[in-house]
Design a protein around this motif. Structure first.
Motif, PDB file in Angstrom:
ATOM      1  N   LEU A 322      54.100  26.631  50.768  1.00  0.00           N
ATOM      2  CA  LEU A 322      53.080  26.571  51.814  1.00  0.00           C
ATOM      3  C   LEU A 322      51.979  25.580  51.450  1.00  0.00           C
ATOM      4  CD1 LEU A 322      51.860  27.738  54.447  1.00  0.00           C
ATOM      5  CD2 LEU A 322      50.924  29.617  53.069  1.00  0.00           C
ATOM      6  N   TRP A 323      51.564  25.601  50.165  1.00  0.00           N
ATOM      7  CA  TRP A 323      50.493  24.734  49.667  1.00  0.00           C
ATOM      8  C   TRP A 323      51.011  23.930  48.473  1.00  0.00           C
ATOM      9  CZ3 TRP A 323      48.123  30.049  49.987  1.00  0.00           C
ATOM     10  CH2 TRP A 323      47.583  30.280  51.275  1.00  0.00           C
ATOM     11  N   PRO A 324      51.839  22.908  48.695  1.00  0.00           N
ATOM     12  CA  PRO A 324      52.497  22.215  47.580  1.00  0.00           C
ATOM     13  C   PRO A 324      51.555  21.485  46.640  1.00  0.00           C
ATOM     14  CG  PRO A 324      52.904  21.091  49.682  1.00  0.00           C
ATOM     15  CD  PRO A 324      52.260  22.396  50.016  1.00  0.00           C
ATOM     16  N   GLU A 325      50.344  21.184  47.087  1.00  0.00           N
ATOM     17  CA  GLU A 325      49.400  20.464  46.217  1.00  0.00           C
ATOM     18  C   GLU A 325      48.446  21.424  45.498  1.00  0.00           C
ATOM     19  OE1 GLU A 325      47.691  16.775  47.757  1.00  0.00           O
ATOM     20  OE2 GLU A 325      48.847  17.115  49.597  1.00  0.00           O
ATOM     21  N   ALA A 326      48.644  22.712  45.686  1.00  0.00           N
ATOM     22  CA  ALA A 326      47.723  23.694  45.109  1.00  0.00           C
ATOM     23  C   ALA A 326      48.150  24.114  43.708  1.00  0.00           C
ATOM     24  CB  ALA A 326      47.644  24.920  46.010  1.00  0.00           C
ATOM     25  N   SER A 327      47.195  24.681  42.992  1.00  0.00           N
ATOM     26  CA  SER A 327      47.455  25.368  41.730  1.00  0.00           C
ATOM     27  C   SER A 327      47.163  26.852  41.943  1.00  0.00           C
ATOM     28  CB  SER A 327      46.557  24.830  40.607  1.00  0.00           C
ATOM     29  OG  SER A 327      46.839  23.473  40.350  1.00  0.00           O
ATOM     30  N   ILE A 328      48.042  27.694  41.447  1.00  0.00           N
ATOM     31  CA  ILE A 328      47.813  29.143  41.493  1.00  0.00           C
ATOM     32  C   ILE A 328      47.357  29.585  40.114  1.00  0.00           C
ATOM     33  CG2 ILE A 328      48.829  31.410  41.852  1.00  0.00           C
ATOM     34  CD1 ILE A 328      50.823  30.147  43.743  1.00  0.00           C
ATOM     35  N   LEU A 329      46.142  30.077  40.048  1.00  0.00           N
ATOM     36  CA  LEU A 329      45.590  30.559  38.792  1.00  0.00           C
ATOM     37  C   LEU A 329      45.657  32.084  38.806  1.00  0.00           C
ATOM     38  CD1 LEU A 329      44.163  29.912  36.127  1.00  0.00           C
ATOM     39  CD2 LEU A 329      41.993  30.052  37.345  1.00  0.00           C
ATOM     40  N   ASP A 330      46.553  32.615  38.012  1.00  0.00           N
ATOM     41  CA  ASP A 330      46.699  34.062  37.882  1.00  0.00           C
ATOM     42  C   ASP A 330      45.768  34.481  36.745  1.00  0.00           C
ATOM     43  OD1 ASP A 330      47.706  36.478  38.577  1.00  0.00           O
ATOM     44  OD2 ASP A 330      49.772  36.064  38.021  1.00  0.00           O
ATOM     45  N   GLY A 331      44.616  35.033  37.083  1.00  0.00           N
ATOM     46  CA  GLY A 331      43.614  35.342  36.079  1.00  0.00           C
ATOM     47  C   GLY A 331      43.734  36.764  35.572  1.00  0.00           C
ATOM     48  N   PHE A 332      43.620  36.914  34.271  1.00  0.00           N
ATOM     49  CA  PHE A 332      43.646  38.239  33.663  1.00  0.00           C
ATOM     50  C   PHE A 332      42.314  38.471  32.961  1.00  0.00           C
ATOM     51  CE2 PHE A 332      44.770  40.596  29.642  1.00  0.00           C
ATOM     52  CZ  PHE A 332      44.661  41.846  30.215  1.00  0.00           C
ATOM     53  N   SER A 333      41.513  39.335  33.533  1.00  0.00           N
ATOM     54  CA  SER A 333      40.200  39.646  32.983  1.00  0.00           C
ATOM     55  C   SER A 333      39.897  41.112  33.242  1.00  0.00           C
ATOM     56  CB  SER A 333      39.111  38.775  33.627  1.00  0.00           C
ATOM     57  OG  SER A 333      39.272  37.414  33.313  1.00  0.00           O
TER      58      SER A 333
END
Length: 542
Positions: A322-333
């Motif tokens: 859907l968003w090919p230029e995006a980065s997905i940041l899976d944050g663990f905090s």
């Protein structure tokens, strides 16, 4: 050694309003607010909070869904140097009563839809002096509350309290955790500002803050949407990072996630960043897009932050289509320690579910307090050092347990467990409070959840332990299925786990449900999952 900084987040927002007065700061449906309006309205609210009995010990509760008022009240609180208390609007009366009492709340700002709840609680909230009613088109303002717009419209100028404000002001972040009543994690405002400044993507010189902002901000920043509630840390941080860059926050009008409204808003405002809470949010977005693929232009999205729930590899792949230029940041905090781990996915580069690169100040220690060797399969405890909270509000015993001092170094030990893989990444296993002990073996919920979630027919899952007279506990899974995928039963779920994990970790009870119980922020409601699993294994006549 760097000089101590005493600036406040309010200083950042006030200066941005001066530099970009006509830029968009907030949007909510058809409502729009520029940065100068955001500043003016926050001053009005701050003036209202400074009633004749006001003091530095005041606290204002944010009993609000995502809306412009949420950040306006937060800004007002920063201005006058008092904490704004995030309030989970899903709480019942007992939990709200406990929270308002524990946090020493003196003012409550609430949406009209919560009027009945506040009316029933008022007789028991002896410390609360004033209530501000935010009109959301539901219940009218009662005679015991002040209309919020009346407060926001006050011609107040720059508002300051008699006691002033500084970076040492208290920021209280209440968290429900996995067990027990809510607890307030105490941060200094300056430490929250430093964290935002470090990760927002635009950093200012905090020792010369106002001059640095004036010399750095030359145009408005990006538009952001926090799909997850701002009453939780991830939603709040996503919004404040956008504001830090002179950007804008667009909040959704629907009381729960409406993916069509979200995609409409992305299209309308050319939104560049989102905060979501794991799998349940991702699947709704992808389903809405699949139903009407030509309706929206959502190509503007470049950053997606997910926190509070795992994202499957399949959902990451779908979002990146859907968003090919995006980065997905899976944050663990956690509220007790930020930046514990990160997992970045881009198109063609998707890491396994539940696997993270540890943060710079995060280590995994074994039972002897030594770093876990990579590839050893030892389940260790995550420990964070560096920038930490002051402790839990009014709970020194719990503070001492979670924030121990070891060999002169103060640590945060929230209770998360992990193994260190050969490449130095960490695989989350779960929290001590959720660890299942079956036949003497320890089983960590997140490890099993991650495996089940990667089954192509599974939409969502929670894993819990149930009492068992023979084994002590047995593993149970509450599972919802993807209606577009082939249907599976309990046997397929168990077989899938046994293909990848030791057989004793496979669930002995599987409840197939329509919706896995989660809060509005996407966080697991394990108590409800346990109730569902318990009911499932009762005889039908029970």
């Amino acid at each position: 050694m760097a000089a101590e900084v005493h600036e406040n987040i309010a200083t950042v927002w006030e200066t941005i309003a001066e530099v970009l007065p006509d830029a968009l700061a907030q949007a909510h449906g058809d409502r729009r607010f520029t940065w100068s309006a955001f500043e003016r309205r926050a001053n009005g609210v701050a003036r209202t909070l400074l009633d004749p009995r006001a003091s530095k010990d005041d606290r204002v509760a944010l009993f609000l869904r995502n809306s412009p008022e949420y950040l306006e009240v937060q800004h007002a609180a920063f201005k006058i140097g008092i904490p704004a208390i995030n309030t989970n609007y899903r709480y019942r009366d007992e939990e709200l009563r406990y929270l308002f009492d524990d946090a020493d709340v003196t003012s409550v700002v609430f949406h009209g839809s919560f009027t009945e709840t506040m009316s029933s609680l008022r007789p028991e909230l002896s410390n609360v002096r004033q209530y501000l009613h935010v009109d959301d088109g539901t219940e009218a303002c009662p005679d015991w509350a002040v209309p919020y717009e009346q407060a926001a419209a006050a011609d107040a100028g720059q508002v300051r309290s008699a006691w002033g404000r500084s970076g040492d002001d208290l920021f209280l972040l209440y968290t429900g955790g996995t067990t027990g009543m809510p607890k307030g994690v105490m941060w200094r405002v300056i430490d929250m500002l430093r964290q935002i400044n470090d990760v927002a993507g635009l950093s200012f010189d905090l020792e010369n803050l106002e001059a640095s902002i004036r010399g750095t901000l030359v145009e408005p920043g990006p538009v952001h949407i926090s799909c997850s509630p701002m009453m939780h840390g991830s939603g709040w941080f996503g919004a404040t990072m956008a504001m830090h860059k002179g950007g804008a926050v667009a909040s959704l009008v629907a009381p729960s996630l409406d993916p069509a409204e979200l995609l409409d808003t992305i299209d309308r405002h050319r939104v560049q960043s989102l905060t979501i809470a794991g799998e349940v949010f991702a699947r709704r977005i992808l389903a809405a897009r699949a139903e009407d693929p030509d309706r929206w232009d959502v190509s503007s999205v470049r950053n997606l932050l997910s926190s509070g729930g795992m994202l499957s590899e399949a959902s990451k792949e779908g979002l990146l289509e859907l968003w090919p230029e995006a980065s997905i940041l899976d944050g663990f905090s956690s509220s007790e320690g930020f930046g514990m781990g990160w997992s970045v996915a881009t198109k063609g580069n998707i890491p396994p579910t539940g696997r993270f690169s540890p943060g710079a100040n995060t280590t995994v220690l074994d039972e002897e307090g030594k770093p876990v060797e990579p590839g050893s399969d030892v389940v260790g405890t995550l420990v964070v050092v560096g920038r930490l909270p002051l402790g839990y509000y009014k709970d020194p015993e719990k503070s001492e347990r979670t924030f121990p001092v070891v060999e002169g170094e103060r640590r945060s030990v929230p209770g998360d467990r992990a193994v260190v893989l050969e490449d130095g990444t960490i695989q989350l296993m779960g929290r001590d409070s959720l660890c299942i002990t079956s036949g003497g073996e320890k089983i960590f919920t997140e490890e099993v959840e991650g495996v089940i979630l990667d089954h192509p027919s599974v939409a969502d899952v929670l894993v819990i332990g149930l009492p068992d007279p023979e084994w002590g506990q047995t593993v149970a899974a509450v599972v919802s299925l993807d209606p577009e995928a082939p249907a599976i039963g309990a046997d397929e779920v168990v077989a899938h786990v046994k293909e990848r994990l030791a057989s004793y970790k496979a669930p002995r009870h599987v409840a197939i449900v329509e919706t896995v119980p989660r809060g509005p922020n996407g966080k697991a409601v394990y108590s409800e999952a346990r109730r569902i699993a318990e009911e499932l294994r009762q005889p039908a006549s029970a």
